[in-house]
Design an enzyme around this catalytic site. Structure first.
Site, short mmCIF file in Angstrom:
data_model
loop_
_atom_site.label_atom_id
_atom_site.label_comp_id
_atom_site.label_asym_id
_atom_site.label_seq_id
_atom_site.Cartn_x
_atom_site.Cartn_y
_atom_site.Cartn_z
N ASP A 8 -17.01 7.96 -1.05
CA ASP A 8 -15.70 7.81 -0.41
C ASP A 8 -15.35 9.17 0.20
OD1 ASP A 8 -13.14 6.97 0.32
OD2 ASP A 8 -12.31 7.07 -1.72
N ARG A 12 0.86 -1.19 0.00
CA ARG A 12 0.00 0.00 0.00
C ARG A 12 0.89 1.23 0.00
NH1 ARG A 12 -5.10 1.84 3.68
NH2 ARG A 12 -6.07 0.39 2.22
N HIS A 18 -7.46 0.79 -6.17
CA HIS A 18 -7.68 0.02 -4.93
C HIS A 18 -8.42 -1.28 -5.29
CE1 HIS A 18 -7.86 -0.93 -0.82
NE2 HIS A 18 -8.75 -0.08 -0.38
N GLN A 27 -10.35 -3.78 -2.84
CA GLN A 27 -11.59 -3.23 -2.30
C GLN A 27 -12.78 -3.54 -3.22
OE1 GLN A 27 -12.17 -1.18 0.68
NE2 GLN A 27 -14.29 -1.62 0.10
N CYS A 32 -16.23 2.47 1.13
CA CYS A 32 -15.08 1.60 1.42
C CYS A 32 -14.62 1.73 2.87
CB CYS A 32 -13.93 1.92 0.47
SG CYS A 32 -13.47 3.66 0.46
N ARG A 65 -13.91 -7.69 2.88
CA ARG A 65 -12.51 -7.46 2.52
C ARG A 65 -11.69 -8.71 2.83
NH1 ARG A 65 -10.20 -2.70 2.28
NH2 ARG A 65 -8.79 -3.85 0.92
N1 NVA Z 1 -9.72 7.22 -1.35
C1 NVA Z 1 -9.40 6.76 -0.02
C2 NVA Z 1 -9.66 5.29 0.11
C3 NVA Z 1 -9.42 4.74 1.49
C4 NVA Z 1 -9.68 3.27 1.59
C5 NVA Z 1 -7.95 7.07 0.27
O1 NVA Z 1 -7.10 6.83 -0.60
O2 NVA Z 1 -7.65 7.58 1.36
N1 CP Z 2 -11.17 0.46 2.87
C1 CP Z 2 -9.89 0.42 3.25
O1 CP Z 2 -8.99 0.15 2.46
O2 CP Z 2 -9.68 0.67 4.56
P1 CP Z 2 -8.27 0.79 5.31
O3 CP Z 2 -7.67 2.09 4.89
O4 CP Z 2 -8.62 0.75 6.76
O5 CP Z 2 -7.42 -0.37 4.89
#
Ligand code: NVA
Ligand code: CP
Length: 338
Positions: free
Chosen positions: A229, A106, A133, A136, A270, A322
């Site tokens: 989101d 990540r 992502h 997800q 998400c 998930r």
């Molecule tokens: N768009 C959000 C998704 C989090 C799971 C982010 O990148 O922070």
């Molecule tokens: N939805 C998601 O990816 O959550 P986290 O940032 O907690 O992993």
């Protein structure tokens, strides 16, 4: 279907049939867990989880999933390794590939996860970058399937910051699987035109549609799923809150907007979501911008608390999924006997 040895970097790399196969395997693993049927198919293997950004769901889904499958896990957090600081991604890939049987990443740049996949020699799974992502989306689609019994022909509306990792990956997934995708957002927050064009071609093949609109009533009419989101994603500077709230305040998902969708519509997110002032960032934003926006004052941003807590909201089923879907990805890409 044999996906052994494959990485999972973007849904663009996977066919409709392969994605459907992963969803089917997720259902099976979910049932096996519920019935306490042992499924330690990856006993003796080890995975490493690299996180340049924080996480609750993704990290825990990979960890709990790996344990269920019989594996050992190492977690390396945003400050826990040499990666990127003293050591290139390419070297990191070649080191970790010697020690582990799979790598989750990540981070920020999608090119980093591509490099890991290219040089590590083991399956690499994208646990979120600025661009995509993909794990997800599997959880999201499993949740949609559980609620409607099908994916093809579902009207899926994403509302909010549509040019982020979630908007991009949902649009790709919908286009591949025959789901009608609508993005509702101000024009400057629409996905890149080249990706839209590509997805429109994919949608032609799967018999679905891609629609972009600024009109929230038009875009949510007849929706089976309303998805949003956060307005500001991880890695974006704090300073963008001001403009993002101005741009997206009218696109907040509230009960009135839910009523504009089908009566049977579900709400998805998400997570994490800002729907109250009981988070540090939520409280900070509420304090700074609340005077102008009454709901923001309560810490309600992309979605109201009423919607998250309503029976239409499936966000916690989605979060649980998930784990089942990530288990399917690890299992299918690491083994061909299960
Ligand atoms: N768009 C959000 C998704 C989090 C799971 C982010 O990148 O922070
Ligand atoms: N939805 C998601 O990816 O959550 P986290 O940032 O907690 O992993």
């Amino acid at each position: 279907m044999n996906l052994k040895g494959r990485s999972f970097v973007t849904l663009l790399d996977y066919t409709k049939e392969e994605i459907e196969f992963l969803l089917g395997l997720s259902e099976r693993l979910k049932n096996e867990k519920a019935s306490n049927t042992p499924h330690r198919f990856l006993e003796g293997k080890n995975v490493v989880l690299l996180f340049q950004k924080d996480s609750t769901r993704t990290r825990c889904a990979f960890e709990a999933g790996a344990y269920d499958l019989g594996m050992g896990v190492t977690y390396l957090g945003p400050s826990g390794s040499q990666m990127g600081k003293k050591e290139s991604i390419k070297d990191t890939a070649r080191v970790l590939g010697r020690m582990y049987d799979g790598i989750q990443f990540r981070g920020y740049r999608n090119s980093d996860v591509e490099q890991l996949a290219k040089y590590s020699g083991v399956p690499v799974w994208n646990g979120l970058t600025d661009l995509y992502h993909p794990t997800q989306i599997l959880a999201d689609f499993l949740t949609v399937k559980e609620n409607f019994g099908k994916l093809v022909g579902i009207n899926f509306t994403y509302i909010g910051d549509a040019r982020n990792n979630m908007g991009n990956s949902l649009m790709i997934g919908c286009a591949k699987l025959g789901i009608n995708f609508t993005a509702v957002a101000p024009k400057n927050l629409w996905p890149e035109q080249s990706l839209v064009d590509h997805c429109k071609n994919l949608a032609k093949d799967s018999g679905s549609s891609i629609t972009l609109t600024e009109d929230k009533m038009e875009g949510t009419k007849n929706a089976d799923v309303l998805y949003t989101d956060v307005w500001v994603s991880m890695g974006e500077p704090k300073e963008v809150w001001r403009s993002r709230i101005d741009e997206l305040n009218d696109y907040q998902v509230d009960l009135d907007l839910m009523k504009n969708a089908k009566q049977s519509a579900i709400f998805m997110h998400c997570l994490p979501a800002f729907h109250g002032d009981d988070t540090d960032i939520g409280a900070e934003v509420a304090k700074e911008f609340g005077d102008k926006y009454p709901r923001v004052k309560k810490g309600e941003m992309e979605v109201t608390d009423e919607v998250i807590e309503s029976p239409q909201s499936k966000v916690f089923d989605e979060a649980e999924n998930r784990m089942h879907t990530i288990k399917a990805v690890m299992l299918a890409t690491m083994s061909d006997s299960y």
